[in-house]
Motif scaffolding. Structure first.
Motif, PDB file in Angstrom:
ATOM      1  N   SER A  80      29.432  49.121 -18.096  1.00 20.28           N
ATOM      2  CA  SER A  80      29.007  49.607 -16.800  1.00 20.28           C
ATOM      3  C   SER A  80      27.496  49.774 -16.783  1.00 20.28           C
ATOM      4  O   SER A  80      26.892  50.111 -17.805  1.00 20.28           O
ATOM      5  CB  SER A  80      29.689  50.941 -16.484  1.00 20.28           C
ATOM      6  N   TRP A  96      24.396  41.138  -4.492  1.00 21.61           N
ATOM      7  CA  TRP A  96      24.717  42.471  -4.026  1.00 21.61           C
ATOM      8  C   TRP A  96      25.354  42.493  -2.648  1.00 21.61           C
ATOM      9  O   TRP A  96      26.212  43.319  -2.364  1.00 21.61           O
ATOM     10  CB  TRP A  96      23.445  43.312  -4.017  1.00 21.61           C
ATOM     11  N   TYR A  99      28.762  39.319  -2.435  1.00 22.49           N
ATOM     12  CA  TYR A  99      29.791  39.310  -3.469  1.00 22.49           C
ATOM     13  C   TYR A  99      29.938  37.982  -4.214  1.00 22.49           C
ATOM     14  O   TYR A  99      30.927  37.785  -4.907  1.00 22.49           O
ATOM     15  CB  TYR A  99      31.164  39.688  -2.891  1.00 22.49           C
ATOM     16  N   THR A 146      29.613  35.479  -7.179  1.00 18.65           N
ATOM     17  CA  THR A 146      29.512  35.719  -8.617  1.00 18.65           C
ATOM     18  C   THR A 146      29.155  34.435  -9.356  1.00 18.65           C
ATOM     19  O   THR A 146      29.464  33.327  -8.892  1.00 18.65           O
ATOM     20  CB  THR A 146      30.821  36.284  -9.180  1.00 18.65           C
ATOM     21  N   ILE A 166      32.647  40.126 -13.408  1.00 16.97           N
ATOM     22  CA  ILE A 166      31.611  41.046 -12.954  1.00 16.97           C
ATOM     23  C   ILE A 166      32.014  41.606 -11.598  1.00 16.97           C
ATOM     24  O   ILE A 166      32.579  40.890 -10.759  1.00 16.97           O
ATOM     25  CB  ILE A 166      30.228  40.338 -12.885  1.00 16.97           C
ATOM     26  N   SER A 167      31.745  42.878 -11.395  1.00 23.38           N
ATOM     27  CA  SER A 167      32.055  43.516 -10.124  1.00 23.38           C
ATOM     28  C   SER A 167      31.003  44.587  -9.853  1.00 23.38           C
ATOM     29  O   SER A 167      30.275  44.987 -10.753  1.00 23.38           O
ATOM     30  CB  SER A 167      33.452  44.144 -10.150  1.00 23.38           C
ATOM     31  N   ARG A 168      30.951  45.027  -8.603  1.00 27.10           N
ATOM     32  CA  ARG A 168      29.963  46.061  -8.292  1.00 27.10           C
ATOM     33  C   ARG A 168      30.503  47.048  -7.263  1.00 27.10           C
ATOM     34  O   ARG A 168      31.429  46.746  -6.530  1.00 27.10           O
ATOM     35  CB  ARG A 168      28.630  45.464  -7.869  1.00 27.10           C
ATOM     36  N   ASN A 197      28.816  49.238  -4.381  1.00 33.34           N
ATOM     37  CA  ASN A 197      27.577  49.530  -3.650  1.00 33.34           C
ATOM     38  C   ASN A 197      27.362  51.028  -3.444  1.00 33.34           C
ATOM     39  O   ASN A 197      26.240  51.515  -3.510  1.00 33.34           O
ATOM     40  CB  ASN A 197      27.600  48.837  -2.285  1.00 33.34           C
ATOM     41  N   THR A 215      26.480  50.733  -8.932  1.00 36.90           N
ATOM     42  CA  THR A 215      26.874  50.364 -10.290  1.00 36.90           C
ATOM     43  C   THR A 215      27.384  48.929 -10.323  1.00 36.90           C
ATOM     44  O   THR A 215      27.871  48.396  -9.328  1.00 36.90           O
ATOM     45  CB  THR A 215      27.968  51.277 -10.845  1.00 36.90           C
ATOM     46  N   VAL A 216      27.266  48.331 -11.480  1.00 31.51           N
ATOM     47  CA  VAL A 216      27.818  47.014 -11.738  1.00 31.51           C
ATOM     48  C   VAL A 216      28.567  47.056 -13.058  1.00 31.51           C
ATOM     49  O   VAL A 216      28.045  47.589 -14.043  1.00 31.51           O
ATOM     50  CB  VAL A 216      26.714  45.941 -11.811  1.00 31.51           C
ATOM     51  N   CYS A 237      21.758  44.907 -18.751  1.00 32.44           N
ATOM     52  CA  CYS A 237      21.903  44.858 -17.312  1.00 32.44           C
ATOM     53  C   CYS A 237      20.531  44.559 -16.713  1.00 32.44           C
ATOM     54  O   CYS A 237      19.505  45.022 -17.238  1.00 32.44           O
ATOM     55  CB  CYS A 237      22.411  46.213 -16.830  1.00 32.44           C
TER      56      CYS A 237
END
Length: 124
Positions: A21, A53, A56, A58, A70-72, A74, A78-79, A96
Motif C-alpha cells: 500500500s 488517477w 482507472y 492500468t 494495481i488499484s487505488r 481516491n 492510496t494506491v 511508489c
C-alpha cells in the motif's frame, strides 16, 4: 510537501501473496498517475505497474501481468499493489511514485515524487 509512504512488504514463500500500500499526502492527485517500481540488488529500478488517477486505466510490466493488480482509492489517496503467485525473481525493494507531468507510464522520468521503498523478499 508531498510524501509517499509504502507499507506491506515482507518475507513470503514462492507462490504466496503480499499486498503493498502507498499513502500519498501533501496534495491532491486527482489528475495524476501513480505507479510502482522495483529495484533488485545490482539492477536498475524497473517499472512494475501504474494506474491513471482519473480514468482507472492500468499498465503492467510483462513480467507481472496476470499476477499483480494495481488499484487505488481516491478518497484515501492510496494506491495498492496486490501481488499473487510470487516468484523469487520478484524479490526487490518496491517504490511508489507519482507522475504529475505527461509522459510515459513505463519509465522513471516523468515520475516526480517517490517513496522510500519497502522490501519484498520471496523465498524459493
Amino acid at each position: 510537501q508531498v510524501q509517499l509512504v509504502e507499507s506491506g512488504g515482507g518475507l513470503v514463500q514462492a507462490g504466496g501473496s503480499l499486498r503493498l500500500s502507498c499513502a500519498a499526502s501533501g496534495r491532491t492527485f486527482s489528475s495524476s498517475a501513480m505507479g510502482w517500481f522495483r529495484q533488485a540488488p545490482g539492477k536498475e529500478r524497473e517499472f512494475v505497474a501504474a494506474i491513471n488517477w482519473s480514468v482507472y486505466s492500468t499498465y503492467y510490466a510483462d513480467s507481472v501481468k496476470g499476477r499483480f493488480t494495481i488499484s487505488r482509492d481516491n478518497a484515501k489517496n492510496t494506491v495498492d499493489l496486490q501481488m499473487n503467485s510470487l516468484k523469487a525473481e520478484d524479490t526487490a525493494v518496491y517504490y511508489c511514485a507519482v507522475k504529475v507531468r505527461s509522459g510515459s507510464y513505463y519509465s522513471k522520468p516523468p515520475y516526480d515524487y517517490w517513496g522510500q521503498g519497502t522490501q519484498v523478499t520471496v523465498s524459493s
